[in-house]
Scaffold this motif. Structure first.
Motif, PDB file in Angstrom:
ATOM      1  N   TRP A 177       0.833  -1.201   0.000  1.00  0.00           N
ATOM      2  CA  TRP A 177       0.000   0.000   0.000  1.00  0.00           C
ATOM      3  C   TRP A 177       0.872   1.257   0.000  1.00  0.00           C
ATOM      4  O   TRP A 177       0.605   2.217  -0.734  1.00  0.00           O
ATOM      5  CB  TRP A 177      -0.921  -0.022   1.207  1.00  0.00           C
ATOM      6  CG  TRP A 177      -1.747   1.226   1.374  1.00  0.00           C
ATOM      7  CD1 TRP A 177      -2.761   1.650   0.574  1.00  0.00           C
ATOM      8  CD2 TRP A 177      -1.624   2.192   2.416  1.00  0.00           C
ATOM      9  NE1 TRP A 177      -3.288   2.835   1.056  1.00  0.00           N
ATOM     10  CE2 TRP A 177      -2.608   3.196   2.187  1.00  0.00           C
ATOM     11  CE3 TRP A 177      -0.788   2.316   3.531  1.00  0.00           C
ATOM     12  CZ2 TRP A 177      -2.756   4.295   3.023  1.00  0.00           C
ATOM     13  CZ3 TRP A 177      -0.943   3.409   4.372  1.00  0.00           C
ATOM     14  CH2 TRP A 177      -1.921   4.387   4.113  1.00  0.00           C
ATOM     15  N   PHE A 178       1.920   1.247   0.808  1.00  0.00           N
ATOM     16  CA  PHE A 178       2.827   2.391   0.842  1.00  0.00           C
ATOM     17  C   PHE A 178       3.486   2.613  -0.525  1.00  0.00           C
ATOM     18  O   PHE A 178       3.739   3.746  -0.927  1.00  0.00           O
ATOM     19  CB  PHE A 178       3.912   2.185   1.909  1.00  0.00           C
ATOM     20  CG  PHE A 178       3.457   2.502   3.303  1.00  0.00           C
ATOM     21  CD1 PHE A 178       3.377   3.815   3.747  1.00  0.00           C
ATOM     22  CD2 PHE A 178       3.105   1.488   4.182  1.00  0.00           C
ATOM     23  CE1 PHE A 178       2.956   4.118   5.030  1.00  0.00           C
ATOM     24  CE2 PHE A 178       2.694   1.783   5.468  1.00  0.00           C
ATOM     25  CZ  PHE A 178       2.608   3.097   5.897  1.00  0.00           C
ATOM     26  N   ASN A 179       3.773   1.526  -1.232  1.00  0.00           N
ATOM     27  CA  ASN A 179       4.441   1.625  -2.532  1.00  0.00           C
ATOM     28  C   ASN A 179       3.473   1.723  -3.709  1.00  0.00           C
ATOM     29  O   ASN A 179       3.903   1.773  -4.858  1.00  0.00           O
ATOM     30  CB  ASN A 179       5.363   0.417  -2.743  1.00  0.00           C
ATOM     31  CG  ASN A 179       6.597   0.472  -1.870  1.00  0.00           C
ATOM     32  OD1 ASN A 179       6.890   1.474  -1.235  1.00  0.00           O
ATOM     33  ND2 ASN A 179       7.339  -0.622  -1.831  1.00  0.00           N
ATOM     34  N   GLN A 180       2.174   1.724  -3.449  1.00  0.00           N
ATOM     35  CA  GLN A 180       1.157   1.761  -4.495  1.00  0.00           C
ATOM     36  C   GLN A 180       1.405   0.673  -5.546  1.00  0.00           C
ATOM     37  O   GLN A 180       1.555   0.939  -6.738  1.00  0.00           O
ATOM     38  CB  GLN A 180       1.114   3.151  -5.163  1.00  0.00           C
ATOM     39  CG  GLN A 180       0.711   4.267  -4.225  1.00  0.00           C
ATOM     40  CD  GLN A 180       0.286   5.524  -4.950  1.00  0.00           C
ATOM     41  OE1 GLN A 180      -0.282   5.462  -6.042  1.00  0.00           O
ATOM     42  NE2 GLN A 180       0.551   6.677  -4.345  1.00  0.00           N
ATOM     43  N   GLU A 181       1.393  -0.579  -5.074  1.00  0.00           N
ATOM     44  CA  GLU A 181       1.681  -1.696  -5.971  1.00  0.00           C
ATOM     45  C   GLU A 181       0.800  -2.892  -5.624  1.00  0.00           C
ATOM     46  O   GLU A 181       0.150  -2.931  -4.580  1.00  0.00           O
ATOM     47  CB  GLU A 181       3.162  -2.096  -5.855  1.00  0.00           C
ATOM     48  CG  GLU A 181       3.575  -2.516  -4.451  1.00  0.00           C
ATOM     49  CD  GLU A 181       5.057  -2.789  -4.307  1.00  0.00           C
ATOM     50  OE1 GLU A 181       5.787  -2.614  -5.309  1.00  0.00           O
ATOM     51  OE2 GLU A 181       5.482  -3.154  -3.202  1.00  0.00           O
ATOM     52  N   LEU A 182       0.790  -3.854  -6.524  1.00  0.00           N
ATOM     53  CA  LEU A 182       0.073  -5.114  -6.346  1.00  0.00           C
ATOM     54  C   LEU A 182      -1.418  -4.906  -6.064  1.00  0.00           C
ATOM     55  O   LEU A 182      -1.981  -5.503  -5.153  1.00  0.00           O
ATOM     56  CB  LEU A 182       0.718  -5.946  -5.218  1.00  0.00           C
ATOM     57  CG  LEU A 182       2.200  -6.272  -5.398  1.00  0.00           C
ATOM     58  CD1 LEU A 182       2.655  -7.239  -4.327  1.00  0.00           C
ATOM     59  CD2 LEU A 182       2.502  -6.808  -6.776  1.00  0.00           C
TER      60      LEU A 182
END
Length: 337
Positions: free
Chosen positions: A145-150
């Motif tokens: 979530w912090f990295n805006q991924e997956l």
């Protein structure tokens, strides 16, 4: 227009002066601490010594991080070794990219080394830490979530996650929060393993196998929702096939283990039970001493009673309370009469 959604952080890193504090790394670290804490409680409850789980984790965690990164880099090599990419980025683990399959496999190797050094049976250790690993995964997924991924497919559901970054081919919008789905699933897996372990007295690695099977079942459908680039085989993502294969292995292990080695290990850590035994022997010794003291007291009382009777006889008192002199006078009177 979306009425509600889960906002993504504008940045996955905060700077404390020159020191970067990355949300992804914090999630991994917190997850490790939770896994060790819960694993230690379960290990002690099974008869092990406090601190053993942490000592073995010193081997398991670094191996797991290396294995997780290797799996990610190998299966997504195009992100690091294709044209226009910098291979040095393969070492930047803080930017995200850990494959759970490699993390568990290599982490198990590290745990095996640590367990052998402590003389601990690996299956018993795996059973103790299984729910904690699931919780660690639940916490670690928030690093995505912090990295805006997956994230998953586009949606306008109230719990959709908003993606604002356009880096690496991302398209801003609202999507299924697959990181949240997997986090909640892992919490459910942890609760399932804890319940089943208490209910069925699982041992010899079967609690860990249950964790693996349950996680794979959830990972299969969650993986199917993701839209990030991945290798496909016969229409399914590589991780779908991996989840299916590992699920079957875990189920087979549970069945065979239950037949060959039913029940749970009587001893999980050699030496731990002897410490408890010493306390028990001491308690037994104290009980014997108390019994002996009680017996001596009773014997002394009986002896005193016997002595009193003997003294009474010496004073001329017979059983009916008459003195010897009274008996003699009665006999003389009868003779004279």
């Amino acid at each position: 227009m979306e009425l509600a959604f889960i906002p993504s952080p504008s940045s996955g890193v905060l700077h404390l002066g020159p020191i970067p504090l990355r949300g992804y790394a914090f999630c991994i670290i917190i997850g490790v601490f939770v896994a060790v804490w819960l694993g230690n409680k379960r290990w002690v409850a099974r008869g092990g010594r406090p601190g053993t789980v942490a000592d073995i984790a010193v081997w398991a965690v670094p191996f797991g991080l290396i294995g997780g990164r290797l799996y990610h880099v190998i299966t997504d090599y195009q992100l690091y070794f294709s044209e226009g990419r910098d291979w040095v980025d393969a070492f930047k683990i803080w930017e995200g990219g850990l494959g759970i399959w490699g993390a568990i496999a290599f982490g198990a190797v590290g745990a095996w080394i640590g367990a052998r050094r402590r003389g601990v049976p690996m299956p018993a250790y795996a059973d103790a830490v299984a729910p904690g690993i699931a919780l660690a995964q639940a916490i670690g997924r928030w690093g995505n979530w912090f990295n805006q991924e997956l994230y998953g497919k586009a949606t306008d559901l109230p719990w959709a996650v908003e993606i604002t970054s356009s880096a690496d081919g991302r398209v801003p919008g609202t999507y299924h929060p697959t990181f949240l789905y997997e986090s909640l699933w892992c919490i459910g897996v942890a609760l399932l393993v804890i319940w089943a372990d208490r209910r069925f007295n699982l041992g010899h690695g079967r609690a860990f196998a249950l964790y693996v099977a349950a996680y794979c079942a959830g990972r299969f459908w969650i993986e199917y929702m993701r839209v990030d680039d991945a290798h496909h085989i016969l229409g399914l993502r590589l991780n779908n096939w991996t989840a299916l294969f590992v699920f079957l292995l875990a189920v087979v292990y549970m069945v065979l283990s239950a037949r060959m080695r039913p029940g749970r290990e009587a001893v999980v850590e050699p030496g731990a039970e002897s410490s408890d035994g010493d306390a028990g022997d001491g308690a037994k010794g104290d009980t014997d001493a108390d019994a002996k003291a009680s017996g001596d007291s009773k014997g002394s009382k009986d002896s005193e009673g016997a002595g009193d009777d003997k003294d009474a006889g010496d004073d001329g008192t017979v059983a009916d309370g008459k003195s010897v002199k009274d008996v003699k006078d009665g006999a003389d009177s009868a003779k004279k009469g």
